[in-house]
Design an enzyme around this catalytic site. Structure first.
Site, mmCIF file in Angstrom:
data_model
loop_
_atom_site.group_PDB
_atom_site.id
_atom_site.type_symbol
_atom_site.label_atom_id
_atom_site.label_comp_id
_atom_site.label_asym_id
_atom_site.label_seq_id
_atom_site.Cartn_x
_atom_site.Cartn_y
_atom_site.Cartn_z
ATOM 1 N N LYS A 242 -14.078 12.101 11.678
ATOM 2 C CA LYS A 242 -13.748 11.983 13.106
ATOM 3 C C LYS A 242 -14.793 11.167 13.875
ATOM 4 O O LYS A 242 -15.886 10.889 13.348
ATOM 5 C CB LYS A 242 -13.591 13.388 13.692
ATOM 6 C CG LYS A 242 -12.416 14.170 13.083
ATOM 7 C CD LYS A 242 -12.177 15.466 13.856
ATOM 8 C CE LYS A 242 -11.021 16.262 13.264
ATOM 9 N NZ LYS A 242 -10.715 17.467 14.076
ATOM 10 N N TYR B 174 -0.975 14.451 15.436
ATOM 11 C CA TYR B 174 -1.196 15.870 15.729
ATOM 12 C C TYR B 174 0.010 16.502 16.434
ATOM 13 O O TYR B 174 -0.152 17.489 17.160
ATOM 14 C CB TYR B 174 -2.448 16.042 16.591
ATOM 15 C CG TYR B 174 -3.747 15.999 15.803
ATOM 16 C CD1 TYR B 174 -4.008 16.922 14.788
ATOM 17 C CD2 TYR B 174 -4.730 15.058 16.094
ATOM 18 C CE1 TYR B 174 -5.207 16.906 14.084
ATOM 19 C CE2 TYR B 174 -5.937 15.032 15.396
ATOM 20 C CZ TYR B 174 -6.167 15.962 14.393
ATOM 21 O OH TYR B 174 -7.359 15.950 13.705
ATOM 22 N N PHE C 11 -5.234 22.975 23.576
ATOM 23 C CA PHE C 11 -6.291 22.002 23.280
ATOM 24 C C PHE C 11 -5.756 20.611 22.937
ATOM 25 O O PHE C 11 -6.531 19.702 22.635
ATOM 26 C CB PHE C 11 -7.187 22.516 22.144
ATOM 27 C CG PHE C 11 -6.453 22.839 20.859
ATOM 28 C CD1 PHE C 11 -6.105 21.849 19.959
ATOM 29 C CD2 PHE C 11 -6.113 24.153 20.556
ATOM 30 C CE1 PHE C 11 -5.436 22.141 18.773
ATOM 31 C CE2 PHE C 11 -5.441 24.459 19.367
ATOM 32 C CZ PHE C 11 -5.105 23.452 18.482
ATOM 33 N N ARG D 51 -10.931 21.496 1.813
ATOM 34 C CA ARG D 51 -11.093 22.487 2.883
ATOM 35 C C ARG D 51 -12.333 23.347 2.659
ATOM 36 O O ARG D 51 -13.027 23.702 3.618
ATOM 37 C CB ARG D 51 -9.820 23.320 3.020
ATOM 38 C CG ARG D 51 -8.649 22.455 3.524
ATOM 39 C CD ARG D 51 -7.366 23.222 3.681
ATOM 40 N NE ARG D 51 -7.378 24.115 4.832
ATOM 41 C CZ ARG D 51 -7.169 23.726 6.090
ATOM 42 N NH1 ARG D 51 -6.969 22.454 6.374
ATOM 43 N NH2 ARG D 51 -7.164 24.605 7.071
ATOM 44 N N THR E 48 -12.897 25.591 10.799
ATOM 45 C CA THR E 48 -12.603 24.662 11.904
ATOM 46 C C THR E 48 -13.696 24.695 12.962
ATOM 47 O O THR E 48 -14.108 23.653 13.476
ATOM 48 C CB THR E 48 -11.250 25.031 12.551
ATOM 49 O OG1 THR E 48 -10.248 25.050 11.529
ATOM 50 C CG2 THR E 48 -10.858 24.019 13.617
ATOM 51 N N ARG F 196 -18.894 20.815 8.103
ATOM 52 C CA ARG F 196 -18.889 21.144 9.534
ATOM 53 C C ARG F 196 -20.146 21.893 9.950
ATOM 54 O O ARG F 196 -20.677 21.660 11.048
ATOM 55 C CB ARG F 196 -17.624 21.933 9.874
ATOM 56 C CG ARG F 196 -16.395 21.010 9.970
ATOM 57 C CD ARG F 196 -15.128 21.789 9.985
ATOM 58 N NE ARG F 196 -13.969 20.957 10.303
ATOM 59 C CZ ARG F 196 -12.725 21.282 9.955
ATOM 60 N NH1 ARG F 196 -12.485 22.409 9.285
ATOM 61 N NH2 ARG F 196 -11.713 20.495 10.281
ATOM 62 N N ASN G 229 -15.542 18.293 15.471
ATOM 63 C CA ASN G 229 -15.851 19.051 14.245
ATOM 64 C C ASN G 229 -15.888 18.183 12.981
ATOM 65 O O ASN G 229 -15.648 18.660 11.883
ATOM 66 C CB ASN G 229 -14.918 20.257 14.100
ATOM 67 C CG ASN G 229 -13.475 19.871 13.837
ATOM 68 O OD1 ASN G 229 -13.110 18.709 13.963
ATOM 69 N ND2 ASN G 229 -12.668 20.840 13.460
ATOM 70 N N GLU H 16 0.852 13.253 6.078
ATOM 71 C CA GLU H 16 -0.349 12.652 6.671
ATOM 72 C C GLU H 16 -0.792 11.404 5.897
ATOM 73 O O GLU H 16 -1.259 10.430 6.503
ATOM 74 C CB GLU H 16 -1.473 13.689 6.728
ATOM 75 C CG GLU H 16 -1.175 14.804 7.726
ATOM 76 C CD GLU H 16 -2.281 15.841 7.814
ATOM 77 O OE1 GLU H 16 -2.133 16.779 8.609
ATOM 78 O OE2 GLU H 16 -3.304 15.723 7.101
#
Ligand code: CMP
Length: 140
Positions: free
Chosen positions: A10, A50, A58, A86, A92, A103, A113, A127
């Site tokens: 990100k 998303y 959010f 994951r 998260t 993270r 994050n 995705e």
């Protein structure tokens, strides 16, 4: 089973210049990068990616954050790639993430994050196709 999963580094992690450190964790865990590129998403693209979160409180902040700078999108391939990714990412919310996870080590908040990872085979397929349609995925 060998799986593929969509991973996004990100804008916060790209800005911190830790793309390589994050990819090294994937590679160290036996995952291979079989597709990857930097992309600066438009609001429409981020909203579409998303879309499942459209009704969440959010959503607006999430889209704004995801278009605040370029992201590194990649396809990871390997044994149990979805769960493995994951586990490497951690929870998260970085405050809840296990020590040593991506993270815990690189993220500042539940919004910023550091990484996204597909949560199931069905979402992984959708995705991956969103960012890498056609033949731009290279198993090796
Ligand atoms: P990600 O895995 O990219 O999927 C949706 C993102 O929304 C999530 O990571 C978080 O960065 C962000 N987000 C912000 N608030 C929340 C929340 N309360 N629950 C889940 N995700 C949230």
């Amino acid at each position: 089973a060998i799986q593929r999963t969509l991973s996004i580094i990100k804008p916060d992690a790209v800005a911190k210049n830790v793309i390589g450190q994050i990819i090294a964790r994937f590679e160290g865990a036996g995952l291979k990068v079989v597709a990857g590129r930097l992309v600066h998403l438009s609001a429409a693209e981020a909203g579409q990616f998303y879309a499942v979160h459209k009704e969440r409180p959010f959503f607006k902040d999430l889209v704004e954050f995801m278009i605040s700078g370029p992201v590194f999108v990649q396809v990871l391939e390997g044994e149990d790639a979805i769960a493995k990714n994951r586990d490497l990412m951690g929870a998260t919310d970085p405050k809840k993430a296990e020590p040593g996870t991506i993270r815990a080590d690189f993220a500042e908040s539940i919004d910023a994050n550091a990484v996204h990872g597909s949560d199931a085979p069905e979402t992984a397929a959708v995705e991956i196709a969103f960012f890498f349609p056609g033949m731009n995925v290279y198993s090796r």
